[in-house]
Motif scaffolding. Structure first.
Motif, PDB file in Angstrom:
ATOM      1  N   LEU A 160     138.163  20.738  21.467  1.00 28.36           N
ATOM      2  CA  LEU A 160     137.917  20.634  20.031  1.00 28.36           C
ATOM      3  C   LEU A 160     138.043  19.202  19.525  1.00 28.36           C
ATOM      4  CD1 LEU A 160     139.673  23.837  18.619  1.00 28.36           C
ATOM      5  CD2 LEU A 160     137.294  23.523  19.317  1.00 28.36           C
ATOM      6  N   ALA A 161     138.642  18.327  20.326  1.00 31.01           N
ATOM      7  CA  ALA A 161     138.769  16.926  19.937  1.00 31.01           C
ATOM      8  C   ALA A 161     137.503  16.130  20.236  1.00 31.01           C
ATOM      9  CB  ALA A 161     139.953  16.289  20.659  1.00 31.01           C
ATOM     10  N   GLN A 162     136.541  16.739  20.938  1.00 30.54           N
ATOM     11  CA  GLN A 162     135.336  16.040  21.358  1.00 30.54           C
ATOM     12  C   GLN A 162     134.113  16.525  20.566  1.00 30.54           C
ATOM     13  OE1 GLN A 162     135.089  16.112  25.807  1.00 30.54           O
ATOM     14  NE2 GLN A 162     137.087  17.076  25.663  1.00 30.54           N
ATOM     15  N   GLU A 163     133.017  15.801  20.731  1.00 32.53           N
ATOM     16  CA  GLU A 163     131.771  16.222  20.095  1.00 32.53           C
ATOM     17  C   GLU A 163     131.362  17.611  20.582  1.00 32.53           C
ATOM     18  OE1 GLU A 163     128.677  13.396  20.600  1.00 32.53           O
ATOM     19  OE2 GLU A 163     129.777  11.743  19.648  1.00 32.53           O
ATOM     20  N   VAL A 164     130.781  18.381  19.720  1.00 30.37           N
ATOM     21  CA  VAL A 164     130.372  19.778  19.910  1.00 30.37           C
ATOM     22  C   VAL A 164     131.583  20.709  19.822  1.00 30.37           C
ATOM     23  CG1 VAL A 164     129.182  21.481  21.357  1.00 30.37           C
ATOM     24  CG2 VAL A 164     128.371  19.095  21.294  1.00 30.37           C
ATOM     25  N   GLY A 165     132.625  20.442  20.630  1.00 22.35           N
ATOM     26  CA  GLY A 165     133.833  21.255  20.550  1.00 22.35           C
ATOM     27  C   GLY A 165     133.607  22.705  20.919  1.00 22.35           C
ATOM     28  N   ALA A 166     133.025  22.940  22.103  1.00 21.31           N
ATOM     29  CA  ALA A 166     132.694  24.303  22.538  1.00 21.31           C
ATOM     30  C   ALA A 166     133.915  25.188  22.696  1.00 21.31           C
ATOM     31  CB  ALA A 166     131.910  24.246  23.852  1.00 21.31           C
ATOM     32  N   GLY A 167     135.045  24.609  23.109  1.00 21.97           N
ATOM     33  CA  GLY A 167     136.287  25.368  23.213  1.00 21.97           C
ATOM     34  C   GLY A 167     136.214  26.549  24.156  1.00 21.97           C
ATOM     35  N   LEU A 168     135.659  26.350  25.350  1.00 18.88           N
ATOM     36  CA  LEU A 168     135.534  27.461  26.301  1.00 18.88           C
ATOM     37  C   LEU A 168     136.895  28.046  26.670  1.00 18.88           C
ATOM     38  CD1 LEU A 168     132.810  26.281  28.856  1.00 18.88           C
ATOM     39  CD2 LEU A 168     132.573  27.915  26.987  1.00 18.88           C
ATOM     40  N   GLY A 169     137.869  27.199  26.907  1.00 22.28           N
ATOM     41  CA  GLY A 169     139.180  27.677  27.311  1.00 22.28           C
ATOM     42  C   GLY A 169     139.273  27.926  28.800  1.00 22.28           C
ATOM     43  N   ALA A 170     140.501  27.927  29.306  1.00 20.12           N
ATOM     44  CA  ALA A 170     140.728  28.040  30.756  1.00 20.12           C
ATOM     45  C   ALA A 170     140.371  29.402  31.314  1.00 20.12           C
ATOM     46  CB  ALA A 170     142.193  27.711  31.078  1.00 20.12           C
ATOM     47  N   GLN A 171     140.243  30.416  30.464  1.00 17.13           N
ATOM     48  CA  GLN A 171     139.893  31.756  30.932  1.00 17.13           C
ATOM     49  C   GLN A 171     138.469  32.123  30.517  1.00 17.13           C
ATOM     50  OE1 GLN A 171     142.736  34.101  32.751  1.00 17.13           O
ATOM     51  NE2 GLN A 171     142.172  32.010  33.291  1.00 17.13           N
ATOM     52  N   ALA A 172     137.587  31.159  30.577  1.00 12.32           N
ATOM     53  CA  ALA A 172     136.200  31.381  30.153  1.00 12.32           C
ATOM     54  C   ALA A 172     135.524  32.466  30.976  1.00 12.32           C
ATOM     55  CB  ALA A 172     135.410  30.075  30.260  1.00 12.32           C
ATOM     56  N   GLY A 173     135.773  32.497  32.280  1.00 14.15           N
ATOM     57  CA  GLY A 173     135.167  33.510  33.137  1.00 14.15           C
ATOM     58  C   GLY A 173     133.817  33.096  33.690  1.00 14.15           C
ATOM     59  N   GLU A 174     133.376  33.809  34.710  1.00 14.82           N
ATOM     60  CA  GLU A 174     132.143  33.457  35.427  1.00 14.82           C
ATOM     61  C   GLU A 174     130.907  33.553  34.539  1.00 14.82           C
ATOM     62  OE1 GLU A 174     129.596  34.841  39.398  1.00 14.82           O
ATOM     63  OE2 GLU A 174     131.694  35.450  39.157  1.00 14.82           O
ATOM     64  N   LYS A 175     130.836  34.552  33.680  1.00  8.54           N
ATOM     65  CA  LYS A 175     129.650  34.746  32.849  1.00  8.54           C
ATOM     66  C   LYS A 175     129.392  33.530  31.966  1.00  8.54           C
ATOM     67  CE  LYS A 175     127.605  37.860  29.418  1.00  8.54           C
ATOM     68  NZ  LYS A 175     127.812  39.105  28.613  1.00  8.54           N
ATOM     69  N   LYS A 176     130.428  33.011  31.309  1.00  9.75           N
ATOM     70  CA  LYS A 176     130.257  31.863  30.430  1.00  9.75           C
ATOM     71  C   LYS A 176     129.941  30.598  31.217  1.00  9.75           C
ATOM     72  CE  LYS A 176     132.970  33.482  26.489  1.00  9.75           C
ATOM     73  NZ  LYS A 176     134.144  33.228  25.610  1.00  9.75           N
ATOM     74  N   VAL A 177     130.574  30.444  32.377  1.00 14.71           N
ATOM     75  CA  VAL A 177     130.278  29.278  33.207  1.00 14.71           C
ATOM     76  C   VAL A 177     128.820  29.324  33.660  1.00 14.71           C
ATOM     77  CG1 VAL A 177     130.831  28.060  35.347  1.00 14.71           C
ATOM     78  CG2 VAL A 177     132.671  29.034  33.962  1.00 14.71           C
ATOM     79  N   ARG A 178     128.365  30.502  34.044  1.00 15.40           N
ATOM     80  CA  ARG A 178     126.966  30.667  34.446  1.00 15.40           C
ATOM     81  C   ARG A 178     126.023  30.252  33.311  1.00 15.40           C
ATOM     82  NH1 ARG A 178     124.102  34.000  38.056  1.00 15.40           N
ATOM     83  NH2 ARG A 178     126.075  34.962  38.729  1.00 15.40           N
ATOM     84  N   GLU A 179     126.307  30.694  32.096  1.00 12.68           N
ATOM     85  CA  GLU A 179     125.467  30.349  30.943  1.00 12.68           C
ATOM     86  C   GLU A 179     125.383  28.837  30.764  1.00 12.68           C
ATOM     87  OE1 GLU A 179     127.135  32.337  27.611  1.00 12.68           O
ATOM     88  OE2 GLU A 179     126.534  34.352  28.282  1.00 12.68           O
ATOM     89  N   VAL A 180     126.522  28.162  30.879  1.00 11.36           N
ATOM     90  CA  VAL A 180     126.556  26.698  30.738  1.00 11.36           C
ATOM     91  C   VAL A 180     125.688  26.036  31.798  1.00 11.36           C
ATOM     92  CG1 VAL A 180     128.042  24.672  31.015  1.00 11.36           C
ATOM     93  CG2 VAL A 180     128.797  26.586  29.602  1.00 11.36           C
ATOM     94  N   VAL A 181     125.839  26.467  33.036  1.00 15.04           N
ATOM     95  CA  VAL A 181     125.124  25.857  34.155  1.00 15.04           C
ATOM     96  C   VAL A 181     123.614  26.065  34.028  1.00 15.04           C
ATOM     97  CG1 VAL A 181     124.769  25.985  36.651  1.00 15.04           C
ATOM     98  CG2 VAL A 181     127.096  25.977  35.715  1.00 15.04           C
ATOM     99  N   LEU A 182     123.200  27.284  33.692  1.00 11.15           N
ATOM    100  CA  LEU A 182     121.764  27.561  33.576  1.00 11.15           C
ATOM    101  C   LEU A 182     121.149  26.821  32.389  1.00 11.15           C
ATOM    102  CD1 LEU A 182     121.614  31.381  34.452  1.00 11.15           C
ATOM    103  CD2 LEU A 182     121.316  29.394  35.955  1.00 11.15           C
ATOM    104  N   LYS A 183     121.883  26.684  31.300  1.00  6.68           N
ATOM    105  CA  LYS A 183     121.382  25.904  30.163  1.00  6.68           C
ATOM    106  C   LYS A 183     121.238  24.431  30.528  1.00  6.68           C
ATOM    107  CE  LYS A 183     123.066  28.837  26.391  1.00  6.68           C
ATOM    108  NZ  LYS A 183     124.034  28.957  25.263  1.00  6.68           N
ATOM    109  N   GLY A 184     121.994  23.999  31.519  1.00  4.36           N
ATOM    110  CA  GLY A 184     121.897  22.621  31.976  1.00  4.36           C
ATOM    111  C   GLY A 184     120.665  22.332  32.808  1.00  4.36           C
ATOM    112  N   GLY A 185     119.916  23.372  33.185  1.00  8.63           N
ATOM    113  CA  GLY A 185     118.686  23.174  33.941  1.00  8.63           C
ATOM    114  C   GLY A 185     118.734  23.696  35.365  1.00  8.63           C
ATOM    115  N   PHE A 186     119.879  24.115  35.826  1.00  2.73           N
ATOM    116  CA  PHE A 186     119.994  24.628  37.191  1.00  2.73           C
ATOM    117  C   PHE A 186     119.401  26.029  37.268  1.00  2.73           C
ATOM    118  CE2 PHE A 186     123.210  21.373  36.892  1.00  2.73           C
ATOM    119  CZ  PHE A 186     123.168  20.751  38.131  1.00  2.73           C
TER     120      PHE A 186
END
Length: 359
Positions: free
Chosen positions: A314-340
């Motif tokens: 939250l201290a950075q730009e965008v401030g997505a705030g995923l948190g340490a327990q984001a889980g595989e589903k959210k990590v997958r979403e981030v990675v695929l949105k990145g172009g992978f």
């Protein structure tokens, strides 16, 4: 008394169970400062040989004051972190206690994590305020013990798994590293992961990036002491804009969820890799639902996330705030949105999930 009030009367057995848990938690909380003190003064290290010592003998060996040491020993005996022989009034450590409390290169550096906890307690007033304001609290704003504690907590896990199981679980990556590859370690902190990889793969060149200048300075010192400065380079840079391109392999160790803009970071990793490059993302072990994370590991990670991970994001730009327990589903979403286009879980431990992303 209203019907609602009557229905809220506590169950005696459940209350007793909760009190028992609270007493255990209180003991652990009070004992945490003793772990840090014992670690700093070398008390655990002095007992690690298994020699039986009186409080006076331990104080003499460590250059400390006997009366304090005696109380410290009794607290640790009550916590089952060392043993007490009543017949001889001596104290000693079992091999298991010694491994967890005094050998940082083994399965876990337990005192190391308590340096993390001590740092967060020192920052309590500032963290309380961000609960009110909604502002972030950057990684660099924490008391310095956080940085040492984080490295010491994670390094043994990396040492045990990084080059023995995690990298071998990725398609074709280990062969590239053995023959000579360009590697970006993003969010490298003190550089423990970067240096471990460099030691295992001497033909490859490694670049560690972190926005925290003090951590990069420490990483450079460690690389120099290890004789690796010729092919291990550290630079202050954010995850969304670190320099260089044509990397064969990129890695993020327990840090993607801390980033303010993880999707922006994923896009930059995608651009910086070769077309056949691979990105390894190591994240804390977590399921995709809250209820599945309500366990002892979740207790640790949700708590750490509350005082460190979410505030950092939250201290950075965008401030997505995923948190340490984001889980595989959210990590997958981030990675695929990145172009992978390829994402899979390649390996895991009780504390980590290891993901492979490819173009």
């Amino acid at each position: 008394m209203s019907t609602q009030a009557v229905s809220r009367q506590p169950d005696a057995e459940k209350m007793q169970a909760l009190l028992h848990q609270a007493v255990c938690d209180l003991g652990a909380a009070m004992h945490s400062v003793l772990l840090v003190i014992g670690d700093r003064l070398g008390l655990y290290q002095a007992l690690a040989s298994g020699d039986r010592m009186t409080s006076a003998q331990l104080a003499q060996r460590t250059g400390t004051f006997e009366r304090y040491v005696r109380e410290w020993l009794n607290a640790n005996a009550a916590a089952k972190y060392l043993e007490y022989d009543a017949a001889t009034q001596t104290y000693f450590m079992t091999p298991e206690q010694a491994q967890l409390l005094s050998r940082g290169d083994m399965a876990m550096d337990l005192p190391g994590f308590y340096h993390f906890i001590a740092s967060c307690m020192k920052d309590e007033e500032k963290l309380t305020e961000v609960f009110r304001t909604g502002k972030g609290f950057g990684w660099h704003e924490h008391e310095k013990g956080l940085f040492e504690g984080t490295e010491r907590f994670f390094r043994p896990n990396y040492l045990a798994n990084l080059t023995t199981s995690w990298i071998p679980s990725l398609h074709g990556v280990e062969a590239k590293l053995r023959s000579g590859a360009r590697v970006a370690d993003i969010g490298c902190g003190h550089g423990a992961s970067t240096i471990l990889m460099a030691q295992a793969y001497p033909k490859s060149e490694f670049f560690g990036f972190d926005y925290h200048d003090a951590s990069i300075e420490q990483a450079r010192r460690t690389a120099s002491q290890a004789g690796l400065s010729d092919r291990v380079h550290f630079e202050v840079a954010p995850a969304q804009a670190y320099p260089g391109s044509g990397y064969d392999f990129a890695a993020c160790f327990d840090c993607l969820h801390d980033m303010g803009d993880p999707v922006g970071a994923a896009k930059h990793v995608f651009r910086s890799l070769k077309k056949d490059g691979t990105w390894m993302i190591v994240e804390p072990q977590a399921a995709d639902s809250v209820e599945a994370n309500l366990n002892p590991v979740g207790k640790i990670f949700y708590s750490a996330s509350t005082v460190c991970c979410v505030p950092a994001s939250l201290a950075q730009e965008v401030g997505a705030g995923l948190g340490a327990q984001a889980g595989e589903k959210k990590v997958r979403e981030v990675v695929l949105k990145g172009g992978f286009t390829h994402f899979r879980r390649a390996a895991e431990t009780p504390f980590n999930m290891v993901f492979e992303a490819r173009c």
